[in-house]
Write an enzyme that holds these catalytic residues in place. Structure first.
Site, PDB file in Angstrom:
ATOM      1  N   GLU A  81       0.839  -1.201   0.000  1.00 32.23           N
ATOM      2  CA  GLU A  81       0.000   0.000   0.000  1.00 32.23           C
ATOM      3  C   GLU A  81       0.869   1.244   0.000  1.00 32.23           C
ATOM      4  OE1 GLU A  81      -4.066  -1.536   2.084  1.00 32.23           O
ATOM      5  OE2 GLU A  81      -2.595  -0.619   3.383  1.00 32.23           O
ATOM      6  N   CYS A  95       3.381   8.703   0.953  1.00 32.63           N
ATOM      7  CA  CYS A  95       3.911   7.859   2.021  1.00 32.63           C
ATOM      8  C   CYS A  95       4.211   6.492   1.410  1.00 32.63           C
ATOM      9  CB  CYS A  95       2.848   7.766   3.121  1.00 32.63           C
ATOM     10  SG  CYS A  95       3.292   6.682   4.468  1.00 32.63           S
ATOM     11  N   CYS A 102       6.442  -6.480   7.337  1.00 36.68           N
ATOM     12  CA  CYS A 102       7.548  -5.996   8.165  1.00 36.68           C
ATOM     13  C   CYS A 102       7.882  -7.082   9.184  1.00 36.68           C
ATOM     14  CB  CYS A 102       7.156  -4.705   8.883  1.00 36.68           C
ATOM     15  SG  CYS A 102       8.480  -4.047   9.934  1.00 36.68           S
ATOM     16  N   CYS A 106       5.720  -4.747  15.691  1.00 36.91           N
ATOM     17  CA  CYS A 106       5.337  -3.827  16.761  1.00 36.91           C
ATOM     18  C   CYS A 106       3.879  -4.081  17.135  1.00 36.91           C
ATOM     19  CB  CYS A 106       5.533  -2.375  16.320  1.00 36.91           C
ATOM     20  SG  CYS A 106       7.249  -1.986  15.958  1.00 36.91           S
ATOM     21  N   CYS A 109       0.954  -1.960  15.410  1.00 39.92           N
ATOM     22  CA  CYS A 109       1.025  -1.653  13.973  1.00 39.92           C
ATOM     23  C   CYS A 109       0.394  -2.756  13.129  1.00 39.92           C
ATOM     24  CB  CYS A 109       2.494  -1.462  13.583  1.00 39.92           C
ATOM     25  SG  CYS A 109       2.760  -1.263  11.804  1.00 39.92           S
ATOM     26  N   CYS A 328      -1.255   6.367   9.464  1.00 40.57           N
ATOM     27  CA  CYS A 328      -0.040   5.712   9.950  1.00 40.57           C
ATOM     28  C   CYS A 328      -0.363   4.413  10.664  1.00 40.57           C
ATOM     29  CB  CYS A 328       0.675   6.599  10.967  1.00 40.57           C
ATOM     30  SG  CYS A 328       1.367   8.050  10.253  1.00 40.57           S
TER      31      CYS A 328
HETATM   32  N1  SAH Z   1       9.020   0.948  10.141  1.00 42.07           N
HETATM   33  C1  SAH Z   1       9.253   2.334  10.203  1.00 42.07           C
HETATM   34  C2  SAH Z   1       8.480   3.134   9.176  1.00 42.07           C
HETATM   35  C3  SAH Z   1       7.043   2.763   8.963  1.00 42.07           C
HETATM   36  S1  SAH Z   1       5.934   3.060  10.293  1.00 42.07           S
HETATM   37  C4  SAH Z   1       8.984   2.853  11.595  1.00 42.07           C
HETATM   38  O1  SAH Z   1       8.440   2.130  12.409  1.00 42.07           O
HETATM   39  O2  SAH Z   1       9.379   3.976  11.869  1.00 42.07           O
HETATM   40  C5  SAH Z   1       5.614   4.792  10.175  1.00 42.07           C
HETATM   41  C6  SAH Z   1       5.092   5.405  11.462  1.00 42.07           C
HETATM   42  O3  SAH Z   1       3.753   4.981  11.759  1.00 42.07           O
HETATM   43  C7  SAH Z   1       5.933   4.997  12.651  1.00 42.07           C
HETATM   44  O4  SAH Z   1       6.211   6.075  13.495  1.00 42.07           O
HETATM   45  C8  SAH Z   1       5.037   4.022  13.313  1.00 42.07           C
HETATM   46  O5  SAH Z   1       5.410   3.819  14.606  1.00 42.07           O
HETATM   47  C9  SAH Z   1       3.692   4.670  13.124  1.00 42.07           C
HETATM   48  N2  SAH Z   1       2.557   3.800  13.471  1.00 42.07           N
HETATM   49  C10 SAH Z   1       2.536   2.453  13.483  1.00 42.07           C
HETATM   50  N3  SAH Z   1       1.340   1.999  13.920  1.00 42.07           N
HETATM   51  C11 SAH Z   1       0.589   3.101  14.156  1.00 42.07           C
HETATM   52  C12 SAH Z   1      -0.761   3.291  14.603  1.00 42.07           C
HETATM   53  N4  SAH Z   1      -1.557   2.263  14.867  1.00 42.07           N
HETATM   54  N5  SAH Z   1      -1.219   4.548  14.736  1.00 42.07           N
HETATM   55  C13 SAH Z   1      -0.426   5.608  14.432  1.00 42.07           C
HETATM   56  N6  SAH Z   1       0.841   5.490  14.014  1.00 42.07           N
HETATM   57  C14 SAH Z   1       1.343   4.247  13.873  1.00 42.07           C
HETATM   58 FE1  SF4 Z   2       7.449  -2.420  11.186  1.00 45.46          FE
HETATM   59 FE2  SF4 Z   2       5.133  -1.256  11.828  1.00 45.46          FE
HETATM   60 FE3  SF4 Z   2       7.055  -1.524  13.650  1.00 45.46          FE
HETATM   61 FE4  SF4 Z   2       7.370   0.233  11.633  1.00 45.46          FE
HETATM   62  S1  SF4 Z   2       5.839   0.341  13.233  1.00 45.46           S
HETATM   63  S2  SF4 Z   2       8.876  -1.235  12.432  1.00 45.46           S
HETATM   64  S3  SF4 Z   2       6.315  -0.891   9.992  1.00 45.46           S
HETATM   65  S4  SF4 Z   2       5.961  -3.206  12.655  1.00 45.46           S
END
Ligand code: SAH
Ligand code: SF4
Length: 337
Positions: A81, A95, A102, A106, A109, A328
């Protein structure tokens, strides 16, 4: 777009062909080689067959149309996406994703729940921007194209370092997409090797760190990668980056109700935001289906004010596209079904 194949097809062609080809891709935003009448027909046909330019994508627009999500099907049928955000001033941010899925899982996420499939090639990263530039040209005319690129889609950019940097150079290149380095941002969950390499690049690209918690106990719970790259060591790498580059670093901090938004959390955060070039970007957590809830606006305001009072630069990110799961952390290619 397969950049390796493109190079091999153009091998043996006169030098000026490269220029014509790059111009066609990155200035005219053609979607088939037939559109480029400056190239000989035989070459056009060969290119169309071996390096087709079309991008297989489905688009979803948010209610107010300021956010468009594209679900792209790659050549091997994997799906990613990418999101186009149009700001009030008419500027456009794309974006981009750097991986299919990934590996870092996390807790908060949606992408992390998918697991990891593979890295994207530089061509597949650049295609995401080309796709929206072609769309903007068709729908809004030639004054509209991508102004900013953020690596905040699916995947961890620093686990795909070389391809991401190759893409960054094409995005930044005057003969490529010609987007200024200061308008490109890479967000990492804190991969130390990547931060160290990035510090040595001769580039003005912005660095953002996904922090989300200011002590290892909580951070390791939210972001398993914290066990491999604990806060102290990670922050030392960031400090070194700032000393080398003299550039500002943005720390992204999700606001999750009752989880990381307490008085103790803000105290811990103030303690580690000890460099003048550090700034905190507070992001209201976007629900992704688990038990977490976003912090209330009141709590976020209080948290932000505590930071500001302590002399820490802090802003709150305005979230777009949550009604189409394009905000995000909500990217999961789940429309793929
Ligand atoms: N993997 C990288 C880049 C992609 S994530 C990283 O983690 O930085 C991009 C941003 O979206 C990151 O700051 C991530 O923590 C945030 N993000 C992930 N899950 C989210 C959520 N449920 N709500 C808002 N932001 C989120
Ligand atoms: Fe991967 Fe999502 Fe964690 Fe970014 S926030 S490192 S995309 S699992």
């Amino acid at each position: 777009m397969d950049l390796v194949k493109l190079k091999s097809v153009l091998q043996g062609e006169p030098k000026f062909r490269y220029k014509q080809v790059w111009q066609a891709m990155f200035r005219d935003f053609i979607s088939t080689w037939q559109e480029n009448t400056t190239l000989p027909i035989t070459l056009r046909e060969k290119l169309d067959e071996e390096v087709p330019l079309d991008i297989d994508a489905q688009m979803f627009g948010s209610k107010d149309n300021d956010t468009i999500k594209a679900l792209i099907t790659l050549e091997d049928k994997n799906k990613i996406e990418t999101v186009l955000l149009t700001h009030i001033d008419g500027r456009h941010t794309v974006c981009v994703s750097s991986q299919v899925g990934c590996p870092l899982a996390c807790e908060f996420c949606a992408t992390g729940k998918l697991g990891f499939k593979r890295n994207l090639t530089a061509g597949e990263i650049v295609d995401q921007i080309l796709f929206f530039n072609r769309h903007l040209l068709k729908t809004k005319g030639k004054d509209h194209k991508t102004n900013n690129v953020v690596f905040m889609g699916m995947g961890e950019p620093f686990l795909n370092y070389d391809n991401v940097m190759e893409a960054v150079r094409i995005i930044n290149d005057k003969d490529g997409l010609n987007i200024g380095a200061r308008h490109i941002s890479i967000s990492t969950s804190g991969i130390i090797d990547g931060i160290n390499k990035f510090a040595k690049e001769d580039l003005q690209v912005n660095l953002a760190i996904s922090l989300h918690a200011a002590n290892d106990k909580l951070r390791a719970k939210l972001m398993p990668i914290d066990k491999k790259y604990p806060l102290g060591k990670m922050l030392r790498a960031v400090k070194n980056y700032v000393e080398k580059t003299d550039r500002q670093v943005m720390f992204e901090y999700l606001m999750i109700d009752g989880v990381n938004d307490t008085d103790k959390d803000v105290k811990d955060l103030i303690a580690i935001m000890d460099q003048p070039l550090y700034m905190v970007n507070l992001i209201r957590y976007n629900p992704t289906g688990g038990s977490f809830q976003p912090s209330t606006n009141e709590k976020i305001k209080k948290f932000k004010n505590a930071l500001l009072r302590a002399g820490v630069k802090a802003t709150q990110r305005y979230s777009m596209g949550d009604d189409i799961d394009a905000a995000c952390g909500q990217l999961s290619a789940r429309n793929a079904k």
